[in-house]
Write a protein that holds these residues in place. Sequence first.
Motif, PDB file in Angstrom:
ATOM      1  N   LEU A 163     133.855  11.041 -11.798  1.00 57.77           N
ATOM      2  CA  LEU A 163     133.637  10.292 -12.306  1.00 57.77           C
ATOM      3  C   LEU A 163     134.486   8.827 -11.856  1.00 57.77           C
ATOM      4  CD1 LEU A 163     132.645   9.787 -15.561  1.00 57.77           C
ATOM      5  CD2 LEU A 163     134.862   9.810 -16.044  1.00 57.77           C
ATOM      6  N   LEU A 182     125.366   8.303 -17.800  1.00 60.40           N
ATOM      7  CA  LEU A 182     125.924   7.033 -17.510  1.00 60.40           C
ATOM      8  C   LEU A 182     124.427   6.338 -17.747  1.00 60.40           C
ATOM      9  CD1 LEU A 182     129.048   6.209 -15.541  1.00 60.40           C
ATOM     10  CD2 LEU A 182     129.082   7.092 -18.657  1.00 60.40           C
ATOM     11  N   GLY A 242     123.842   6.038 -21.050  1.00 56.48           N
ATOM     12  CA  GLY A 242     123.982   5.449 -22.016  1.00 56.48           C
ATOM     13  C   GLY A 242     125.324   6.980 -22.463  1.00 56.48           C
ATOM     14  N   PHE A 267     128.058   9.674 -21.408  1.00 58.07           N
ATOM     15  CA  PHE A 267     128.703  10.191 -20.803  1.00 58.07           C
ATOM     16  C   PHE A 267     129.291  11.512 -20.868  1.00 58.07           C
ATOM     17  CE2 PHE A 267     133.230  11.437 -20.139  1.00 58.07           C
ATOM     18  CZ  PHE A 267     133.908  10.269 -19.467  1.00 58.07           C
ATOM     19  N   GLY A 274     144.724   7.087  -9.638  1.00 61.77           N
ATOM     20  CA  GLY A 274     144.575   6.524 -11.020  1.00 61.77           C
ATOM     21  C   GLY A 274     145.024   5.188 -10.924  1.00 61.77           C
ATOM     22  N   LEU A 275     146.195   4.457  -9.966  1.00 69.87           N
ATOM     23  CA  LEU A 275     146.310   2.914 -10.194  1.00 69.87           C
ATOM     24  C   LEU A 275     144.741   2.586  -9.836  1.00 69.87           C
ATOM     25  CD1 LEU A 275     149.756   2.702  -8.702  1.00 69.87           C
ATOM     26  CD2 LEU A 275     148.802   2.593 -10.966  1.00 69.87           C
ATOM     27  N   VAL A 331     132.546   5.046 -11.065  1.00 67.07           N
ATOM     28  CA  VAL A 331     132.991   3.781 -11.128  1.00 67.07           C
ATOM     29  C   VAL A 331     133.728   2.237 -10.761  1.00 67.07           C
ATOM     30  CG1 VAL A 331     135.174   2.907 -12.906  1.00 67.07           C
ATOM     31  CG2 VAL A 331     133.616   4.838 -13.726  1.00 67.07           C
ATOM     32  N   LEU A 359     141.823   3.344 -10.145  1.00 62.57           N
ATOM     33  CA  LEU A 359     141.395   3.523 -11.062  1.00 62.57           C
ATOM     34  C   LEU A 359     141.145   2.325 -12.088  1.00 62.57           C
ATOM     35  CD1 LEU A 359     138.462   4.810 -11.996  1.00 62.57           C
ATOM     36  CD2 LEU A 359     139.513   6.139 -13.051  1.00 62.57           C
ATOM     37  N   ILE A 360     142.931   1.825 -12.926  1.00 62.54           N
ATOM     38  CA  ILE A 360     143.233   1.466 -13.606  1.00 62.54           C
ATOM     39  C   ILE A 360     142.896  -0.704 -13.005  1.00 62.54           C
ATOM     40  CG2 ILE A 360     145.081   0.526 -15.379  1.00 62.54           C
ATOM     41  CD1 ILE A 360     146.275   2.747 -15.215  1.00 62.54           C
ATOM     42  N   ARG A 415     135.111  -4.691 -13.740  1.00 67.62           N
ATOM     43  CA  ARG A 415     134.662  -3.684 -14.381  1.00 67.62           C
ATOM     44  C   ARG A 415     132.932  -3.171 -14.353  1.00 67.62           C
ATOM     45  NH1 ARG A 415     135.456  -4.968 -19.840  1.00 67.62           N
ATOM     46  NH2 ARG A 415     137.022  -5.426 -19.507  1.00 67.62           N
ATOM     47  N   MET A 435     139.206  -0.946 -13.848  1.00 63.63           N
ATOM     48  CA  MET A 435     138.547  -0.745 -15.146  1.00 63.63           C
ATOM     49  C   MET A 435     139.397  -2.763 -15.654  1.00 63.63           C
ATOM     50  SD  MET A 435     137.347   1.458 -16.075  1.00 63.63           S
ATOM     51  CE  MET A 435     136.906   1.261 -17.506  1.00 63.63           C
ATOM     52  N   LEU A 436     140.397  -2.765 -14.897  1.00 62.54           N
ATOM     53  CA  LEU A 436     140.964  -3.849 -15.897  1.00 62.54           C
ATOM     54  C   LEU A 436     140.243  -5.299 -15.192  1.00 62.54           C
ATOM     55  CD1 LEU A 436     145.129  -2.765 -16.375  1.00 62.54           C
ATOM     56  CD2 LEU A 436     142.998  -2.324 -18.060  1.00 62.54           C
TER      57      LEU A 436
END
Lengths: 289, 295
Positions: free
Chosen positions: A213, A29, A32, A34, A254-255, A217, A257-258, A265, A261-262
Amino acid sequence: MTDFWLTYQSNVDLAFVGCLFALSIFAGLWSGVFSVAPIGFAAVAAYTSVQLVATVPWLPSSMLPIIGLLVGSSLAYLSSFVFLHLSSHYLALSTIATIVLVRVIALNFDVMTGGVVGIAVPKFVETKDLALILMVVCFVFWRVRRSRLGLSLEAVREHPEVASSIGIDVDRTRRIVFVCSGALGGLAGVLHSQILQYISPDTFYLHLAFFTLAAVVLGGPLHWFGPIVGTFVFALIPEILRPLMGDTTDIGYGLILIMIMLFARRGLVDPRQVDRLSSRIRNVRKAVS
Amino acid sequence: MGLFFQQVLNGLAVGSGYAMFGISFGLVFSTMGVLSIAHGQISVWGALSGLYVARHFGWSFFPVAVCAMISAAILAVVIDMVAFQPLRGKANPISFIITSIAVWFILLSGIGKLLAFQDQTFDTSFLSFGEIRFGTTFLSAGQVWLVLSSLAVMLVVLGVMTRTRVGARIRAVGFSPEFASLSGISPIQTIVITCLISGAVAGLAGLMTGIAFTNVGTSLGEGLLIKGFAAVVVGGFGDVRGTYVGGLVIGIAEVLGGQYFGGELRDASAFAVLFLFLMFRPSGIFAEAKFGAAR
């Protein structure tokens, strides 16, 4: 204290190796790219090390991590000629396909891999070895970040066209990093298999890739310290979530991670803040002296 | 020779599933630039809803298929609105892949829980006939429906994309959301429509594959995702006809590879085709033969 250590030693070991996996994906990453291919290389390196231990009894166990590095880097070098020509989406899915492919091979070549049953792995590493290896790897990342290579990596990530216009060889930079990330993946694969003392085709599968991953993040994909923070936070999450969610803990991952991202970031470790902090420390030191 | 034709037919059936999924996957990718890892699980969700209504209400084939398509389409829209829409215009392509992985976590675990973490058998006795024979070769009813529905989906999506206003809007947004909105097209509305179409197709692909192989499990999604991606690569993304042919090629390569190089190389031969294309012709078979304007 010893009881505590006995209970959590395997978690700590796994977190150290998780850091290596996270750094291998972070390395991609950083330029750049992935790629989750290091997880696939990790599987190959782990199986290779197991077979080597079985067939070459005089091999010193300290050689095994180095064999992991060699296997990982050579696989990465060879496959870089396929992967690095692809655009970001194709690259991402092809590396995922690589992991699936490695699993298919591991499932079917059961002479070497034990097939679906898996294979036992003799353990040679201890926690202090893992800590030492991780420290060495971190030292390398720390030095690289402050070198010309680190600078050109960030340029390549942010704007490949501009980078090449100021004389940075984009392909070569990406290839160097891809090989390094493969080497780290191979190293982590060998160590991971020794900690688990067992590998099967599902050990190095999409779950490991995506968890790693997610840790990268969460910690912050812009600074090498981020993946390490992210891995340790991720190691704690199941202890908190499992009593609440039982066998659907992954939904919690999952939650989270979302949400990252929202809303965040840049992750937990943001290089802008890191640099501000380190310059402030420098100022304080100057004022004291 | 009979065996060879039998295996080609089996390959066509398998490949039709990949083709259908690939069309759905490629539609999302070419219109919205989102390459969603979770897309395979949308298919599993469709198959699961079909399985549920078939088991609990004893519905016949068509209502089951419609139900699977509707529920998958709704799920696709929800995923897009929650996970992708907030990122549009703000984040780089990698962010979309990462949120799709987050959705993958949620769906895999949630659907796994609903399936009690094991593969379920799909009872296909509601299909009106057993099998079709051509001399010594035959196709089961599930496989026939899979092949037919895949062909129908290809033709319908092709027709929608090239002949209707909706298709023109979808292509315009795929080309450039800014220009599309300048000419009076609402990008968000178009994205919802695209999600509905692609979700419905993905759900149908999952359901039909589940029926043809009388088995529904979360691993279905991973197989469809990787092989559907292979179909898009082989066919050259951008045209549904290319993707369709790509899916059939992958399916036939997989079955024939399993037949002639040993069953353990079944999946490996599909991957071999994928990687050969990525190495030597990443733009796909039909890269130069541009099929009209359908992007």
